[in-house]
Scaffold this active site. Sequence first.
Site, PDB file in Angstrom:
ATOM      1  N   HIS A 111      -9.804   6.345  12.781  1.00 32.08           N
ATOM      2  CA  HIS A 111      -9.674   6.883  11.685  1.00 32.08           C
ATOM      3  C   HIS A 111     -10.250   9.073  11.942  1.00 32.08           C
ATOM      4  O   HIS A 111     -10.197   9.394  10.883  1.00 32.08           O
ATOM      5  CB  HIS A 111     -10.927   5.835  10.549  1.00 32.08           C
ATOM      6  CG  HIS A 111     -10.466   5.014  10.554  1.00 32.08           C
ATOM      7  ND1 HIS A 111     -11.592   3.996  10.113  1.00 32.08           N
ATOM      8  CD2 HIS A 111      -9.180   4.458  11.069  1.00 32.08           C
ATOM      9  CE1 HIS A 111     -10.824   2.594  10.012  1.00 32.08           C
ATOM     10  NE2 HIS A 111      -9.379   3.045  10.014  1.00 32.08           N
ATOM     11  N   ASN A 121      -2.425  -5.398   4.020  1.00 33.33           N
ATOM     12  CA  ASN A 121      -1.568  -4.654   3.547  1.00 33.33           C
ATOM     13  C   ASN A 121      -1.031  -3.906   2.826  1.00 33.33           C
ATOM     14  O   ASN A 121      -0.025  -2.387   2.580  1.00 33.33           O
ATOM     15  CB  ASN A 121      -0.072  -5.316   4.311  1.00 33.33           C
ATOM     16  CG  ASN A 121      -1.066  -5.701   5.946  1.00 33.33           C
ATOM     17  OD1 ASN A 121      -1.247  -4.638   6.370  1.00 33.33           O
ATOM     18  ND2 ASN A 121      -0.564  -6.880   6.199  1.00 33.33           N
ATOM     19  N   ARG A 140      -1.428   3.297  12.646  1.00 34.93           N
ATOM     20  CA  ARG A 140      -2.199   1.538  11.552  1.00 34.93           C
ATOM     21  C   ARG A 140      -1.101   0.399  11.389  1.00 34.93           C
ATOM     22  O   ARG A 140      -1.492  -1.012  11.606  1.00 34.93           O
ATOM     23  CB  ARG A 140      -2.240   2.511   9.950  1.00 34.93           C
ATOM     24  CG  ARG A 140      -2.966   1.112   9.069  1.00 34.93           C
ATOM     25  CD  ARG A 140      -3.620   2.158   8.156  1.00 34.93           C
ATOM     26  NE  ARG A 140      -4.281   0.905   6.814  1.00 34.93           N
ATOM     27  CZ  ARG A 140      -4.223   0.046   6.250  1.00 34.93           C
ATOM     28  NH1 ARG A 140      -3.153   0.270   5.728  1.00 34.93           N
ATOM     29  NH2 ARG A 140      -4.573  -0.912   5.620  1.00 34.93           N
ATOM     30  N   HIS A 150      -2.501  -3.321  13.367  1.00 37.06           N
ATOM     31  CA  HIS A 150      -2.058  -3.715  11.546  1.00 37.06           C
ATOM     32  C   HIS A 150      -1.158  -5.810  12.261  1.00 37.06           C
ATOM     33  O   HIS A 150      -1.329  -6.857  12.631  1.00 37.06           O
ATOM     34  CB  HIS A 150      -2.017  -3.732  10.260  1.00 37.06           C
ATOM     35  CG  HIS A 150      -3.122  -3.500   9.320  1.00 37.06           C
ATOM     36  ND1 HIS A 150      -3.321  -3.445   8.642  1.00 37.06           N
ATOM     37  CD2 HIS A 150      -3.947  -2.371  10.267  1.00 37.06           C
ATOM     38  CE1 HIS A 150      -3.770  -2.807   7.955  1.00 37.06           C
ATOM     39  NE2 HIS A 150      -4.720  -2.137   8.526  1.00 37.06           N
ATOM     40  N   ASP A 151      -0.305  -4.912  12.603  1.00 38.35           N
ATOM     41  CA  ASP A 151       0.912  -5.535  13.871  1.00 38.35           C
ATOM     42  C   ASP A 151       0.182  -7.134  14.876  1.00 38.35           C
ATOM     43  O   ASP A 151       0.010  -7.829  14.715  1.00 38.35           O
ATOM     44  CB  ASP A 151       1.737  -5.231  13.948  1.00 38.35           C
ATOM     45  CG  ASP A 151       3.026  -5.864  15.212  1.00 38.35           C
ATOM     46  OD1 ASP A 151       3.321  -7.114  14.175  1.00 38.35           O
ATOM     47  OD2 ASP A 151       3.568  -5.701  16.219  1.00 38.35           O
TER      48      ASP A 151
END
Length: 327
Positions: A198, A98, A66, A70-71
């Site tokens: 997920h 975040n 994750r 997200h980066d």
Amino acid sequence: MMASRGYCFVACVVALALALLATASNGQPLDACFYDKVCPAALPAIKTVVEQAVAVEPRMGASLLRLHFHDCFVNGCDGSILLDDTPSFTGEKNAAPNANSVRGFDVIDRIKDAVDAACRGNVVSCADILAAAARDSIVALGGPSYAVPLGRRDSRTASQAAANNSIPAPTLDLGGLVSNFASHGLSVQDLVVLSGGHTLGFSRCTNFRDRLYNETATLDASLAASLRAVCPRPAGDGDDNLAPLDPTPARFDGAYYGSLLRSKALLHSDQQLLAAGATEGLVRFYGANPEAFRRDFAEAMVRMSSLAPLTGSSGEIRANCRKVNGY
């Protein structure tokens, strides 16, 4: 040794072909064999620390995956998510997607220390560490391996506003998800297959509470009832309580798609993949063909990890992943 070099050559050719459509900002493509001469001990050092961390806490594998996601979705795969706030910018760690959620920063610190020791110097970027650690986490939990394109540099800044605007929210409808992924150059198939990440990990109550009390028509009744004990009302009570994203949160498999097909997706955004023909067909396909999911997930991860990377003089190699050099 010759066999190893032959494998690396083939892996590099495959990874380069997948990454060429998303070359770095100064036109230099990433290269899966980037560290072969610079520091051949780099990738083994990353893998060792990841395996140790996941053995202690399997959930950490999902957390490292994750972090990379997200980066990459905020101004490209540049390690910006790792930066602490400074007087000159407000970073991404406390952005809405975040805050109190992304984790694993201590593991990245340990990896950086191990890699610098193995390489006898600061030659491996934090952005590359994120990309390789995500792959190694997937493998440690039974998922597919793939050649990670490497050679990224680290950003010198971060943006909380960009994180708030760029990372898809768990409350998005299908149209918003498709639009978000398209804005990053990723296809509808990438959306469905990367959502399959997920298959690992957990989500906080605050991300699925509305689904339990306002969307019972699209959520299996027995699952909703059991989750209400984990995630009570009103908001604020138990916000950080966790529930698994699929029935096997520590094993990379196709159970995620089976959950969607049984109306048992934990997140609204996941269940939305059954809202239209194109995505529904892909969900059914991957649910019935787990090996195709593994193959396509690996290829989609290469594409995602190649989003707008920095190379050459357009970035730096941070000595401390949490701070810009010289700060």
